[in-house]
Enzyme design. Structure first.
Site, short mmCIF file in Angstrom:
data_model
loop_
_atom_site.label_atom_id
_atom_site.label_comp_id
_atom_site.label_asym_id
_atom_site.label_seq_id
_atom_site.Cartn_x
_atom_site.Cartn_y
_atom_site.Cartn_z
CG HIS A 188 -1.78 0.98 1.54
ND1 HIS A 188 -2.70 1.51 0.62
CD2 HIS A 188 -1.80 2.04 2.43
CE1 HIS A 188 -3.53 2.47 0.88
NE2 HIS A 188 -2.66 3.06 1.94
CG ASP A 231 -5.40 1.12 4.16
OD1 ASP A 231 -6.68 0.63 3.99
OD2 ASP A 231 -5.36 2.01 4.44
CD GLU A 288 -8.21 -1.83 1.48
OE1 GLU A 288 -9.27 -1.05 1.06
OE2 GLU A 288 -7.06 -1.65 0.96
CG HIS A 344 -10.98 1.18 5.46
ND1 HIS A 344 -10.80 1.68 4.07
CD2 HIS A 344 -10.52 2.09 6.17
CE1 HIS A 344 -10.33 2.98 4.20
NE2 HIS A 344 -10.16 3.28 5.33
#
Length: 499
Positions: free
Chosen positions: A56, A77, A102, A313
């Site tokens: 990420h 993430d 996520e 998320h």
């Protein structure tokens, strides 16, 4: 019954702040919650934590939390697509009880990265060629460096003179950390790092607030990335009224932010003090987000092979779509709890069992190769020693434990009409089996009994009917199949003796 409990305290059907509470095997673990600078956590001895590369931003990691036989993977993430300075996220087939992933882009499948880069460069080039200013709101690390490398390379190739600026201080900090953690970047960056630091930009300079009022074209990277505050919002307010200018939103914008409003088509914005800002500048959205898209999320689920999946998320409606897709394709339960809602997952504890090499060799000698898709029965003796389980052959178990073997035999009675004496009936049985079972060792013993391998057949008189004989057929469990076959064969009777 063992269970895993998960409660999102942030990021439950929501994008932004994250905090997930997991209870696993009696241990409470809080994920994505930051840290207290004055307090040191000593991790529990029974708790195992394994990190996976997340791709990420520099240093981003996914974590597997394991207590005994129960495990949870939390992605945070991540990005499944490699880019100009980072590799793709990766995980092995760890098969956790639960994968918490996520789902920012739960319904998005991005087009070709090369096409997006080409469109991005084309739009920026057109804007500066007509004398406009280009604002690119970014967060400090990650996409900022990716787009800087892209523009730096393009400016060098095209010999462009329009200045490119980056928020003061952030470039220096980024360079420092990229030098420290160069092994976390992709192979190309690592190879060129000895000759040249890719993050020491020739065309990109530190930005000063006064530059925003300078005449002529320029490109500015400014934080934060959603135009909700800070330097990016200040520059946006200065440049929004000129149709020559352009703002390019390279990532996700949370509802309620200025970024989200202008991407939704809103061109009159009410600012503080009830001032109305009219947006005449060109607004573009080009996803260079470092979050996985729907295809990437499905790819990670396929790699990890979890028993269940929990989405965080993301937006509720988009999560619902992805939830159904995961359940249909992978045949696992998928959950999407809201903040404060607890999901309880019962777990079936798995008990690891070691298998002796001798037992495996015996199985292999039968020509049966292992196949994970076709599990098969393995016969052996289970031994527990020092809280560990092992499966060994019965011979090895007797030797290790110092025990004598006890043989268990199964006996079946077959009634046969035959007026002859028991000894003659036994001879007839022997002759019949000898002619039928040519591939087996058939013997007639001195005591009058007949054997086929380990199977014993004895003829006895019927207590009530002298014309009927009782055949006692007994065998060990190893010859269960042959014993059943012989019983069926004898029940059909013996062939008539020739006169």
């Amino acid at each position: 019954m063992p269970e895993i409990r998960v409660t999102p305290l942030g990021a439950g059907q929501d994008v932004g702040r994250s905090c997930i509470l997991v209870s696993i095997a009696g241990k409470n673990v809080m994920l994505d919650c930051g840290m207290h600078m004055g307090f040191n956590d000593d991790v529990d001895d029974e708790l195992e934590i394994k990190a996976y590369y997340a791709g990420h931003v520099l240093g981003a990691a996914m974590f597997q939390i394991k207590v005994g036989s129960e495990s949870v993977v939390y992605t945070g993430d991540y990005n499944m697509t490699p880019d100009r300075h980072l590799g793709a996220a990766w995980i092995d087939k760890c098969r956790p009880n639960l994968l918490i992933t996520e789902s920012t882009y739960a319904t998005t499948i991005r087009d070709s990265k090369r096409c997006r880069e080409r469109d991005f460069l084309k739009k920026v080039h057109e804007a500066v060629e007509r004398g406009g200013k280009v604002l690119i709101p970014v967060f400090a690390l990650g996409r900022a460096q990716e787009l800087c490398i892209l523009l730096e390379t393009f400016w060098e190739r095209m010999n462009l003179k329009a200045p490119i600026y980056f928020s003061t201080g952030l470039t220096e900090k980024a360079n420092h950390y990229y030098k420290l953690f160069i092994t976390w970047t992709n192979q190309k960056i690592r190879k060129t790092f000895v000759q040249r630091n890719m993050f020491e930009f020739k065309h990109i300079k530190a930005f000063d607030r006064a530059f925003a009022d300078n005449p002529g074209p320029m490109v500015v990277f400014a934080t934060p990335g959603m135009l909700h505050a800070g330097q990016s919002l200040q520059i946006f307010r200065k440049w929004a009224g000129n149709e020559k200018n352009m703002v390019i939103m390279p990532g996700y914008c949370v509802q309620g932010t200025v970024g989200h409003k202008i991407l939704s088509g809103q061109r009159k914005l009410e600012m503080e003090g009830r001032q109305v800002l009219e947006v005449k500048m060109q607004v573009e959205y080009m996803s260079f987000s470092a979050h996985a898209d729907a295809k990437g999320i499905m790819q990670l689920v396929g790699q990890a092979e979890p028993e269940s999946v929990l989405l965080v998320h993301g937006e509720a409606k988009k999560m619902e779509f992805l939830k159904q897709k995961i359940e249909q394709e992978f045949r696992v339960n998928c959950y999407m709890p809201a903040n404060g809602e607890t999901v309880t997952l019962p777990t079936s504890p798995s008990i690891p069992v070691g298998i002796s090499l001798g037992l495996l060799k015996r199985e292999m000698a039968q020509g049966l190769l292992p196949d994970v898709k076709k599990p098969r029965l393995l016969h052996g003796t289970l031994i527990m020693k020092d809280s560990n389980f092992r499966l060994v052959s019965s011979e090895q178990a007797l030797k290790e434990l110092g025990l004598a073997e006890h043989q268990l035999r199964f006996t079946c009675r077959v009634h046969l009409h035959d007026p002859r004496k028991e000894q003659e009936t036994a001879v007839r049985v022997y002759s019949h089996l000898k002619s039928v079972l040519k591939d087996h060792c058939v013997q007639h013993l001195p005591d009058g009994s007949v054997t086929v391998e380990s199977i014993l057949i004895q003829a006895a008189a019927h207590s009530e009917d002298p014309g009927t004989k009782v055949l006692l057929v007994s065998w060990t469990y190893q010859d269960e199949e042959l014993g059943s076959y012989l019983t069926s064969l004898l029940k059909k009777g013996l062939p008539q003796a020739s006169s």
